[in-house]
Write a protein that holds these residues in place. Structure first.
Motif, short mmCIF file in Angstrom:
data_model
loop_
_atom_site.label_atom_id
_atom_site.label_comp_id
_atom_site.label_asym_id
_atom_site.label_seq_id
_atom_site.Cartn_x
_atom_site.Cartn_y
_atom_site.Cartn_z
N GLU A 76 0.94 -1.11 0.08
CA GLU A 76 -0.67 0.29 -0.12
C GLU A 76 0.83 1.13 -0.55
O GLU A 76 2.23 1.71 1.07
CB GLU A 76 -0.43 0.19 1.10
N ASP A 78 1.18 6.00 -0.28
CA ASP A 78 -0.20 6.88 -0.61
C ASP A 78 0.43 8.03 -0.49
O ASP A 78 2.01 8.36 -1.48
CB ASP A 78 0.49 7.66 1.69
N SER A 125 -9.31 5.53 -1.49
CA SER A 125 -7.91 4.21 -2.13
C SER A 125 -8.37 3.51 -3.36
O SER A 125 -9.56 2.98 -4.02
CB SER A 125 -8.74 2.74 -1.76
N THR A 141 -1.98 -1.28 -3.55
CA THR A 141 -2.82 -0.54 -2.90
C THR A 141 -2.34 1.47 -3.19
O THR A 141 -1.58 1.18 -2.56
CB THR A 141 -3.94 -0.69 -1.79
N HIS A 143 -3.50 4.89 -1.82
CA HIS A 143 -4.39 5.49 -1.34
C HIS A 143 -4.59 7.53 -1.37
O HIS A 143 -3.06 7.84 -1.19
CB HIS A 143 -4.37 5.86 0.37
N LYS A 145 -4.61 10.66 -0.86
CA LYS A 145 -4.49 11.13 0.61
C LYS A 145 -4.94 13.33 0.22
O LYS A 145 -4.08 13.52 -1.07
CB LYS A 145 -4.00 11.09 1.51
#
Length: 149
Positions: A76, A78, A125, A141, A143, A145
């Motif tokens: 994952e 960001d 996501s 994944t 994310h 933000k």
């Protein structure tokens, strides 16, 4: 006429294949574009050897990519973006943005290998598929933000 394909030809075959084609197709299309050569004893042996070498290269690359895939799959990441009103982004998150995030995390990837189904234009996501080799497609994944002001 029997020909040996030098390159992959859509709806005909892969490089190294021995095919039977119409004389005109071979003379007017395949030979001028250097997509094929006439099949004779010497060319046939050379083509079979080249095909074996190509298959060995593909297998070696596939094994290397399987190891690489296990390092990436399921991770994952960001990304911080600027937003307008609400959850809408200014612009979109592109494969180039994803490649730069991965590079910061020590993973060197070409942006063309990153598959984003549709442009990412809002926070949330997202599952992103990465094409490493035939049949090897790890999923990460991302994310998205909001940038804090």
């Amino acid at each position: 006429m029997r020909v040996i394909l030098q390159k992959d030809v859509i709806n005909l075959g892969d490089a190294g294949d021995l095919k039977e084609v119409a004389d005109g197709y071979a003379r007017n299309f395949l030979f001028p574009k250097k997509l094929a050569v006439r099949a004779n004893e010497g060319n046939t042996k050379a083509a079979l050897h080249q095909k074996k070498l190509g298959e060995l290269k593909r297998e070696k690359r596939k094994k290397a990519m399987e190891g690489y895939s296990s390092n990436i799959n399921g991770k994952e990441y960001d990304i911080i973006v600027k937003t307008g009103g609400g959850d809408k982004l200014f612009g979109a998150v592109t494969p180039m943005d994803v490649a730069s995030i991965l590079k910061k995390n020590g993973i060197e990837l070409d942006k063309r290998k990153i598959e984003i189904a549709e442009p990412i234009r809002s926070l949330g996501s997202y599952k992103i598929k990465i094409r490493l080799a035939e049949g090897i497609q790890p999923v990460i994944t991302l994310h998205v933000k909001k940038e804090e002001e």
